[in-house]
Scaffold this active site. Structure first.
Site, mmCIF file in Angstrom:
data_model
loop_
_atom_site.group_PDB
_atom_site.id
_atom_site.type_symbol
_atom_site.label_atom_id
_atom_site.label_comp_id
_atom_site.label_asym_id
_atom_site.label_seq_id
_atom_site.Cartn_x
_atom_site.Cartn_y
_atom_site.Cartn_z
ATOM 1 N N ARG A 1 0.713 -1.313 -0.106
ATOM 2 C CA ARG A 1 0.043 0.076 0.139
ATOM 3 C C ARG A 1 0.885 1.161 0.142
ATOM 4 O O ARG A 1 0.515 2.382 -0.384
ATOM 5 C CB ARG A 1 -0.773 -0.035 1.260
ATOM 6 C CG ARG A 1 -2.054 -1.075 1.272
ATOM 7 C CD ARG A 1 -2.477 -1.227 2.608
ATOM 8 N NE ARG A 1 -3.190 0.310 2.912
ATOM 9 C CZ ARG A 1 -4.432 0.589 2.631
ATOM 10 N NH1 ARG A 1 -5.088 0.042 1.898
ATOM 11 N NH2 ARG A 1 -4.875 1.879 3.135
ATOM 12 N N ARG B 1 9.792 6.523 -2.530
ATOM 13 C CA ARG B 1 10.239 7.163 -3.594
ATOM 14 C C ARG B 1 11.427 7.616 -3.734
ATOM 15 O O ARG B 1 12.001 8.117 -2.543
ATOM 16 C CB ARG B 1 9.100 8.450 -3.308
ATOM 17 C CG ARG B 1 7.722 8.067 -3.638
ATOM 18 C CD ARG B 1 7.162 9.356 -4.123
ATOM 19 N NE ARG B 1 5.573 8.870 -4.356
ATOM 20 C CZ ARG B 1 4.711 9.069 -3.495
ATOM 21 N NH1 ARG B 1 5.259 9.946 -2.216
ATOM 22 N NH2 ARG B 1 3.356 8.901 -3.695
ATOM 23 N N ARG C 1 -9.060 -6.589 13.680
ATOM 24 C CA ARG C 1 -8.329 -5.628 14.769
ATOM 25 C C ARG C 1 -9.432 -4.262 14.628
ATOM 26 O O ARG C 1 -10.194 -4.076 13.883
ATOM 27 C CB ARG C 1 -7.050 -4.938 14.024
ATOM 28 C CG ARG C 1 -6.134 -5.977 13.701
ATOM 29 C CD ARG C 1 -5.534 -6.526 14.919
ATOM 30 N NE ARG C 1 -4.729 -5.673 15.933
ATOM 31 C CZ ARG C 1 -4.106 -6.142 16.910
ATOM 32 N NH1 ARG C 1 -4.590 -7.153 17.358
ATOM 33 N NH2 ARG C 1 -3.282 -5.226 17.653
ATOM 34 N N ARG D 1 -0.529 6.166 16.071
ATOM 35 C CA ARG D 1 -0.579 7.462 15.481
ATOM 36 C C ARG D 1 -1.390 8.333 16.010
ATOM 37 O O ARG D 1 -2.498 7.934 16.821
ATOM 38 C CB ARG D 1 -0.957 7.339 13.991
ATOM 39 C CG ARG D 1 -2.245 6.726 13.610
ATOM 40 C CD ARG D 1 -2.306 6.535 12.107
ATOM 41 N NE ARG D 1 -3.838 5.933 11.865
ATOM 42 C CZ ARG D 1 -4.223 5.686 10.743
ATOM 43 N NH1 ARG D 1 -3.447 5.901 9.581
ATOM 44 N NH2 ARG D 1 -5.370 4.937 10.573
ATOM 45 N N GLU E 1 -4.377 6.796 18.675
ATOM 46 C CA GLU E 1 -5.057 5.787 18.015
ATOM 47 C C GLU E 1 -4.119 4.305 18.513
ATOM 48 O O GLU E 1 -3.297 4.184 18.224
ATOM 49 C CB GLU E 1 -5.048 5.734 16.481
ATOM 50 C CG GLU E 1 -5.674 4.726 15.933
ATOM 51 C CD GLU E 1 -5.738 4.904 14.342
ATOM 52 O OE1 GLU E 1 -6.022 6.161 13.961
ATOM 53 O OE2 GLU E 1 -5.910 4.241 13.575
ATOM 54 N N TYR F 1 -9.559 -5.856 3.173
ATOM 55 C CA TYR F 1 -9.031 -4.401 3.554
ATOM 56 C C TYR F 1 -9.074 -3.509 2.143
ATOM 57 O O TYR F 1 -8.377 -3.500 1.401
ATOM 58 C CB TYR F 1 -7.591 -4.496 3.563
ATOM 59 C CG TYR F 1 -6.822 -3.436 4.397
ATOM 60 C CD1 TYR F 1 -7.224 -2.154 4.504
ATOM 61 C CD2 TYR F 1 -5.520 -3.733 4.784
ATOM 62 C CE1 TYR F 1 -6.432 -1.238 5.008
ATOM 63 C CE2 TYR F 1 -4.464 -2.792 5.315
ATOM 64 C CZ TYR F 1 -5.171 -1.473 5.698
ATOM 65 O OH TYR F 1 -4.485 -0.632 6.129
ATOM 66 N N ASP G 1 -10.020 0.139 0.342
ATOM 67 C CA ASP G 1 -10.223 1.544 0.331
ATOM 68 C C ASP G 1 -11.622 2.143 0.153
ATOM 69 O O ASP G 1 -12.241 1.295 -0.847
ATOM 70 C CB ASP G 1 -9.241 2.305 -0.474
ATOM 71 C CG ASP G 1 -7.648 2.268 0.376
ATOM 72 O OD1 ASP G 1 -7.646 1.915 1.505
ATOM 73 O OD2 ASP G 1 -6.673 1.939 -0.629
HETATM 74 N N1 UDP Z 1 2.810 0.780 8.129
HETATM 75 C C1 UDP Z 1 4.179 1.094 9.105
HETATM 76 N N2 UDP Z 1 4.397 2.434 9.486
HETATM 77 C C2 UDP Z 1 3.796 3.537 9.266
HETATM 78 C C3 UDP Z 1 2.703 3.340 8.226
HETATM 79 C C4 UDP Z 1 2.340 2.011 7.960
HETATM 80 O O1 UDP Z 1 4.649 0.070 9.330
HETATM 81 O O2 UDP Z 1 4.243 4.494 9.650
HETATM 82 C C5 UDP Z 1 2.333 -0.134 7.669
HETATM 83 C C6 UDP Z 1 1.303 -0.852 8.589
HETATM 84 O O3 UDP Z 1 1.733 -2.271 8.876
HETATM 85 C C7 UDP Z 1 -0.026 -0.573 8.103
HETATM 86 C C8 UDP Z 1 0.229 -0.556 6.918
HETATM 87 O O4 UDP Z 1 1.776 0.034 6.381
HETATM 88 O O5 UDP Z 1 -0.918 -1.214 8.408
HETATM 89 C C9 UDP Z 1 -0.627 0.073 5.828
HETATM 90 O O6 UDP Z 1 -0.555 1.363 6.007
HETATM 91 P P1 UDP Z 1 -1.864 2.590 5.879
HETATM 92 O O7 UDP Z 1 -1.229 4.106 6.102
HETATM 93 O O8 UDP Z 1 -2.220 2.404 4.389
HETATM 94 O O9 UDP Z 1 -2.691 2.165 6.947
HETATM 95 P P2 UDP Z 1 -4.355 2.709 7.315
HETATM 96 O O10 UDP Z 1 -4.165 4.150 7.130
HETATM 97 O O11 UDP Z 1 -5.295 1.987 6.247
HETATM 98 O O12 UDP Z 1 -4.341 2.065 8.623
#
Ligand code: UDP
Length: 377
Positions: free
Chosen positions: A171, A175, A247, A277, A298, A346, A348
């Site tokens: 996901r 870059r 989860r 986060r 969160e 999962y 979007d």
């Molecule tokens: N992830 C991570 N560190 C970060 C952000 C994301 O390890 O700082 C991993 C984590 O396993 C997460 C996945 O990447 O479940 C997908 O991240 P995304 O930001 O797409 O998650 P969402 O916002 O859908 O919870």
């Protein structure tokens, strides 16, 4: 025909709208007191901030038809998700980009140099990464993996990254320039008046009867010609084979006078910080101005029977159970399972809308629809 949509989230609203526009009589029920499912937004009375009540949702898509669709029902404002992460006492830019790499390694690499440098860190013995961990080690190497992904992922999923599929990490882009847009999609934005107003507008059609605060009972299905069910797949069957694992999230809400963190999303990469986060909701609406602020810390944990399911776990155990439920569902008549909970994926928001439009089109062309238009497995 008489159609029932269970759930007033994106799937139920979009399917209901398409069928109502085609002349069917649609009833949409939802156990909650609001439409929008987990996309629900609500303006906080004290600060005026638009709060993403069940956590942050940013609309992004490459699908022009879906983008046109949402713009029919809401005015979208430009929004770029620029996520930061705190790790080892420093703040870094996400997704991993040239700034992150140069700051992390205290270097001043240009794009080609950074590419070559990261390539040296990468474990090239992993030809075809299957797990989250293999994907990370193959593409960014152990240092960045441990600082940004390992701890966060253990907190988010409650298991080791070696037990998770590579698709979760896919996901996120890596870059080799200074582009810090979290998403790589062509269209991105936020609905000016929130997602709930948008979904209410989708449901606002004379052919749709909306019934909130209504807990669906399977006996009701007999009163309709077809049911589109966006609740949990195992819930339809009364959990008779056991529960599919999810989860859930807990949000520790707090307010602040001023600007708490200067950005909408700050991740915490380390396992020692218990939350994944912090979101500061007013930054999701940069065109608005508010003195006060509403923030969410969160926390992720295993979803119990009374909790709200968020992320399907989809590990080996869940996939085996899922295939048993899919077999049961395929014998059911007159019901189509849709959306994140109905198909245990999962998803979007844009994909959810695309699938809902396709499901409705399938039903309209054939006069019926199978248990799954989009297969869960
Ligand atoms: N992830 C991570 N560190 C970060 C952000 C994301 O390890 O700082 C991993 C984590 O396993 C997460 C996945 O990447 O479940 C997908 O991240 P995304 O930001 O797409 O998650 P969402 O916002 O859908 O919870």
């Amino acid at each position: 025909m008489n159609i029932l949509c269970v759930g007033a989230g994106l799937s139920g609203a979009v399917i209901g709208r398409s069928l109502a526009e085609a002349g069917h009589s649609v009833t949409v029920v939802d156990a909650r007191s609001h439409v929008g499912g987990n996309c629900h937004t609500e303006r906080d009375a004290a600060t005026g901030v638009m709060v993403h009540v069940y956590g942050p949702h940013i609309f992004h898509t490459d699908d022009a038809e879906v983008w046109d669709y949402v713009n029919r029902f809401a005015a979208f404002r430009p929004y770029r998700n620029r996520v930061k992460t705190t790790s080892r006492g420093e703040v870094f830019s996400l997704p991993i980009n040239l700034h992150t790499i140069n700051q992390f390694y205290r270097k001043t690499l240009r794009p080609d140099e950074a590419r070559a440098f990261i390539d040296e860190q990468a474990d090239k013995s992993i030809a075809d990464p299957q797990t989250f961990e293999e994907q990370a080690l193959r593409f960014v190497g152990p240092d960045l993996y441990e600082a940004f992904f390992k701890g966060y992922t253990i907190k988010q999923w409650g298991v080791q990254p070696s037990e998770l599929p590579a698709s979760i990490l896919k996901r996120l882009p890596v870059r080799f320039n200074y582009d810090d847009n979290y998403f790589f999609h062509k269209f991105q934005g936020m609905p000016e008046d929130g997602y709930t107003a948008m979904i209410a507008a989708i449901l606002d059609h004379p052919g749709i009867t909306l019934s909130l605060g209504t807990v669906f009972d399977r006996a009701q299905a007999a009163e309709f010609d077809h049911v589109f069910y966006s609740g949990p797949l195992d819930g339809w069957f009364g959990f008779e084979l056991g529960r599919l694992g999810y989860r859930t999230l807990d949000f520790e809400r707090f307010t602040y006078e001023g600007d708490y963190q200067g950005c909408a999303v700050m991740n915490y990469g380390e396992e020692s910080v218990p939350y994944t986060r912090i979101t500061e909701h007013k930054h999701f609406a940069p065109w608005e101005s508010h003195a006060g602020s509403v923030c969410y810390r969160e926390f992720s944990r295993f979803c119990g029977p009374e909790d709200i399911p968020y992320y399907p776990i989809r590990q080996v155990r869940e996939k085996a159970l899922l295939s048993d439920y899919v077999a049961l569902a395929e014998q059911a008549q007159g019901v189509t399972f849709v959306g994140r909970l109905g198909t245990y994926r999962y998803l979007d928001m844009d994909v959810t809308i695309r699938e809902a439009l396709d499901t409705a089109a399938h039903f309209l062309s054939k006069g019926t629809a199978p248990a799954f238009v989009n297969a869960p497995l």
